[in-house]
Scaffold this motif. Structure first.
Motif, PDB file in Angstrom:
ATOM      1  N   GLU A  84      58.798  29.255  51.885  1.00 30.59           N
ATOM      2  CA  GLU A  84      57.924  29.195  53.058  1.00 30.59           C
ATOM      3  C   GLU A  84      58.442  28.243  54.145  1.00 30.59           C
ATOM      4  N   ALA A 119      57.741  33.663  45.986  1.00 30.46           N
ATOM      5  CA  ALA A 119      58.160  35.040  46.246  1.00 30.46           C
ATOM      6  C   ALA A 119      57.520  35.681  47.473  1.00 30.46           C
ATOM      7  N   ASN A 120      56.187  35.730  47.502  1.00 34.85           N
ATOM      8  CA  ASN A 120      55.522  36.447  48.597  1.00 34.85           C
ATOM      9  C   ASN A 120      55.780  35.764  49.936  1.00 34.85           C
TER      10      ASN A 120
ATOM     11  N   LYS B 143      54.609  43.774  45.891  1.00 38.09           N
ATOM     12  CA  LYS B 143      55.221  42.652  45.172  1.00 38.09           C
ATOM     13  C   LYS B 143      56.690  42.460  45.535  1.00 38.09           C
ATOM     14  N   LEU B 161      52.969  30.694  35.297  1.00 36.54           N
ATOM     15  CA  LEU B 161      52.883  31.554  36.485  1.00 36.54           C
ATOM     16  C   LEU B 161      51.538  32.275  36.525  1.00 36.54           C
ATOM     17  N   LEU B 164      48.898  29.780  37.590  1.00 35.21           N
ATOM     18  CA  LEU B 164      49.016  29.431  39.013  1.00 35.21           C
ATOM     19  C   LEU B 164      48.622  30.594  39.923  1.00 35.21           C
ATOM     20  N   ALA B 169      48.351  32.257  46.218  1.00 34.48           N
ATOM     21  CA  ALA B 169      48.773  33.605  46.626  1.00 34.48           C
ATOM     22  C   ALA B 169      50.289  33.684  46.770  1.00 34.48           C
ATOM     23  N   ILE B 170      50.954  32.559  46.603  1.00 31.00           N
ATOM     24  CA  ILE B 170      52.384  32.475  46.920  1.00 31.00           C
ATOM     25  C   ILE B 170      53.262  33.382  46.075  1.00 31.00           C
ATOM     26  N   PHE B 171      53.048  33.431  44.766  1.00 30.19           N
ATOM     27  CA  PHE B 171      54.000  34.239  43.979  1.00 30.19           C
ATOM     28  C   PHE B 171      53.408  35.383  43.205  1.00 30.19           C
ATOM     29  N   ALA B 172      52.092  35.460  43.097  1.00 32.91           N
ATOM     30  CA  ALA B 172      51.548  36.533  42.275  1.00 32.91           C
ATOM     31  C   ALA B 172      51.573  37.866  43.013  1.00 32.91           C
ATOM     32  N   PRO B 173      52.039  38.928  42.336  1.00 32.51           N
ATOM     33  CA  PRO B 173      51.991  40.256  42.955  1.00 32.51           C
ATOM     34  C   PRO B 173      50.551  40.623  43.277  1.00 32.51           C
ATOM     35  N   ASN B 177      46.867  39.240  47.714  1.00 32.88           N
ATOM     36  CA  ASN B 177      47.687  38.080  48.058  1.00 32.88           C
ATOM     37  C   ASN B 177      48.474  38.316  49.347  1.00 32.88           C
ATOM     38  N   PHE B 178      48.992  39.528  49.501  1.00 32.42           N
ATOM     39  CA  PHE B 178      49.727  39.831  50.734  1.00 32.42           C
ATOM     40  C   PHE B 178      48.777  39.880  51.935  1.00 32.42           C
ATOM     41  N   MET B 181      48.254  36.262  52.880  1.00 33.06           N
ATOM     42  CA  MET B 181      49.457  35.675  53.463  1.00 33.06           C
ATOM     43  C   MET B 181      49.831  36.274  54.817  1.00 33.06           C
ATOM     44  N   ARG B 225      49.200  31.127  53.602  1.00 27.91           N
ATOM     45  CA  ARG B 225      50.370  30.262  53.770  1.00 27.91           C
ATOM     46  C   ARG B 225      49.924  29.115  54.668  1.00 27.91           C
ATOM     47  N   LEU B 226      50.014  27.929  54.153  1.00 28.78           N
ATOM     48  CA  LEU B 226      49.452  26.792  54.880  1.00 28.78           C
ATOM     49  C   LEU B 226      50.498  26.049  55.705  1.00 28.78           C
TER      50      LEU B 226
END
Lengths: 295, 238
Positions: A84, A119-120, B143, B161, B164, B169-173, B177-178, B181, B225-226
């Motif tokens: 990020e 990832a996202n 994803k 994972l 978390l 929302a950063i890495f989970a499919p 989450n999208f 973000m 995303r902060l």
């Protein structure tokens, strides 16, 4: 050829040393320098120690008195992968260029692509980088990308790199989408033996990319040679990414596909290009390879 | 959900399309006029042939000069990972496709992507993520990589994972989450003939706004995303 390439190698240097050895002495002014921003809380939540620059260094400098922006990925931190903060620093620098209009953005790409730990955020950041790069080009500012680091340019950074106006590449730099290890895992060692270094370079390395017209310049892994090529690139006009430009690109891609798709090694392509002794190309210097292409 | 069923619900009027080599190409009538449909189906693994076909179709619509809206259908498992594709620099062809979608925006064509099945990394980056807006069916899979594979590559235990992903929302499919973000504009639960037309009509009233990538602002508003907006702003004001 008495130069000591080890001493002057781009490949062997850290991102900071690459900047210092290419820009005019003391001209580099870093933006968001160490200590001015916190390390990534995304990595902290995974118990991973962050880096004070999140693996990318951005700033302004001059190269032979030409005012440029510099973006340099640090391959030694998480493979130069885009998370990020890392992505946002690049996007910020690209957008700032549109306001301040430097002569060019010089981008030292050294990255495996999206940082899986974020990832996202990493994937979306790459998409933001892509849109920002196209915006920079449309503002008439060239993006001169150098690929010659330990991680090459893979995944989303492989795509982004190809949105540059000009790519300078060393043989050691690699440019592709899926890494050889990924292909080997997915499709088996017969499809791509990632341990076969010579094969990896023949598929993704600078000589192949240059001879097939995927990048503009092939250069030795030498700081002075790379600097010379950046200076030469600074003099070139920037083509507009308009309909006729993209139609031309489309025709070029189609032609390449019709001629060569299905071949699995550059040796057979070089043969069909009527290059004598294709086997010897791996031993040639950048100058000699350039001479072959010029004919 | 089947492509056929979804398209029939979204475009009940004069829908026609054909599917060839994972590429869907067609058109439909909506209350705002004709729309062109371009995309991939059946979780396409995108190779040179598919990416070049998509790019060529986009360029043909632009060349007509009618500013016709394009609806991108996204259903891709990512790039086709083969030595033959890599040798000819598949990433360069993806970059070309992305540049074509960007030109569409700059030439004032309303455009949007609909995620029908899967939207994964490279394939998603090259056209879906380049569109003015992205809408996703609730059943879609968005994803970079699934958590199992991510755990293998990053060496972070799967349990960590998984836990978390409940809070980050950063890495989970996942399409939610999208959305958080800023990459997905809305999640469509009930489909009807007005969804696409309304989106196009709304774009037409402020097409210039899409020349600015606002995803980082949206991500901040949605607490997805902060950091990114803050970092970009810090660079811009440096």
């Amino acid at each position: 050829m008495n130069k000591s390439y080890i001493q002057n190698s781009f490949y062997e240097k850290t991102a900071r040393n690459r900047i210092a050895s290419i820009v005019d002495k003391n001209s580099f002014v870093e933006i968001l320098k160490p200590g001015s921003m916190p390390t990534s809380p995304n990595l902290a939540s995974l118990d991973i120690t962050g880096s004070f620059d999140d693996g990318v260094i951005i700033g302004k400098a001059t190269i032979k008195d030409n005012f440029v922006y510099i973006i340099a990925q640090e391959g030694q931190f998480m493979g130069g992968a885009v998370g990020e903060m890392h992505g946002a620093k690049i996007v910020g620098m690209l957008l700032k260029a549109i306001e301040e209009k430097p002569k060019a953005i010089v981008f030292f790409v050294d990255s495996g692509g999206v940082r899986l730990h974020e990832a996202n955020a990493g994937l979306i950041a790459i998409s933001e980088i892509m849109r920002a790069m196209l915006k920079v080009r449309n503002a008439g500012i060239p993006i001169i990308t150098v690929i010659g680091g330990t991680n090459g340019a893979f995944g989303g950074m492989g795509i982004s790199a190809c949105l540059s106006t000009h790519i300078i590449m060393t043989e050691e730099g690699r440019l592709a989408l899926s890494g050889p290890e990924v292909i080997e895992t997915l499709k088996g060692v017969e499809e791509f033996d990632s341990k076969d270094r010579a094969l990896v370079w023949r598929v993704t390395g600078g000589k192949t990319r240059y001879l097939l017209g995927h990048v503009q310049v092939l250069v030795e892994d030498d700081i002075d040679d790379i600097t010379q090529e950046i200076i030469a690139a600074l003099q070139l006009p920037v083509a507009n990414v308009d309909l006729s430009y993209l139609q031309q690109q489309q025709d070029g891609l189609q032609q390449q596909y019709d001629q060569w798709f299905g071949k699995k090694d550059s040796l057979s392509i070089w043969q069909s290009m009527n290059i004598n002794n294709p086997d010897s190309i791996s031993m040639l210097s950048a100058e000699q390879v350039k001479a072959i292409k010029k004919g | 959900m089947q492509t056929q069923t979804v398209l029939a619900e979204l475009f009940p009027n004069q829908l026609e399309y054909h599917i060839d080599n994972w590429v869907i190409r067609g058109s439909a009538e909506t209350k705002v006029g004709k729309v062109e449909i371009i995309g991939t189906v059946d979780s396409a693994a995108i190779n040179h042939a598919i990416a070049m076909t998509l790019a060529n179709e986009v360029l043909k619509v632009i060349a007509e000069g009618k500013k016709t809206p394009i609806v991108f259908i996204v259903d891709t498992q990512g790039q086709d990972s083969s030595r033959a594709d890599e040798l000819l620099c598949l990433n360069r062809t993806f970059a070309h496709l992305a540049a074509c979608v960007d030109l569409l925006r700059r030439n004032e064509h309303p455009n949007l992507a609909i995620i029908l099945g899967e939207a994964v990394s490279g394939g998603f980056l090259s056209y879906g993520l380049m569109a003015n807006q992205i809408f996703a069916l609730q059943s879609s899979q968005v994803k970079v990589m699934d958590l199992n594979a991510m755990s293998r590559v990053t060496k972070i235990p799967l349990e960590k994972l998984q836990s978390l992903s409940q809070t980050s929302a950063i890495f989970a499919p996942g399409v939610e989450n999208f959305y958080k973000m800023g990459a997905v504009d809305d999640i469509w639960v009930q489909l009807d003939e007005h969804l696409v037309a309304n989106a196009i009509e709304s774009q037409q009233s402020h097409l210039d706004d899409f020349l600015i990538d606002k995803r980082r602002h949206v991500a901040k508003e949605r607490d997805g995303r902060l950091l990114c907006n803050e970092v970009v702003e810090a660079v811009l004001s440096a």
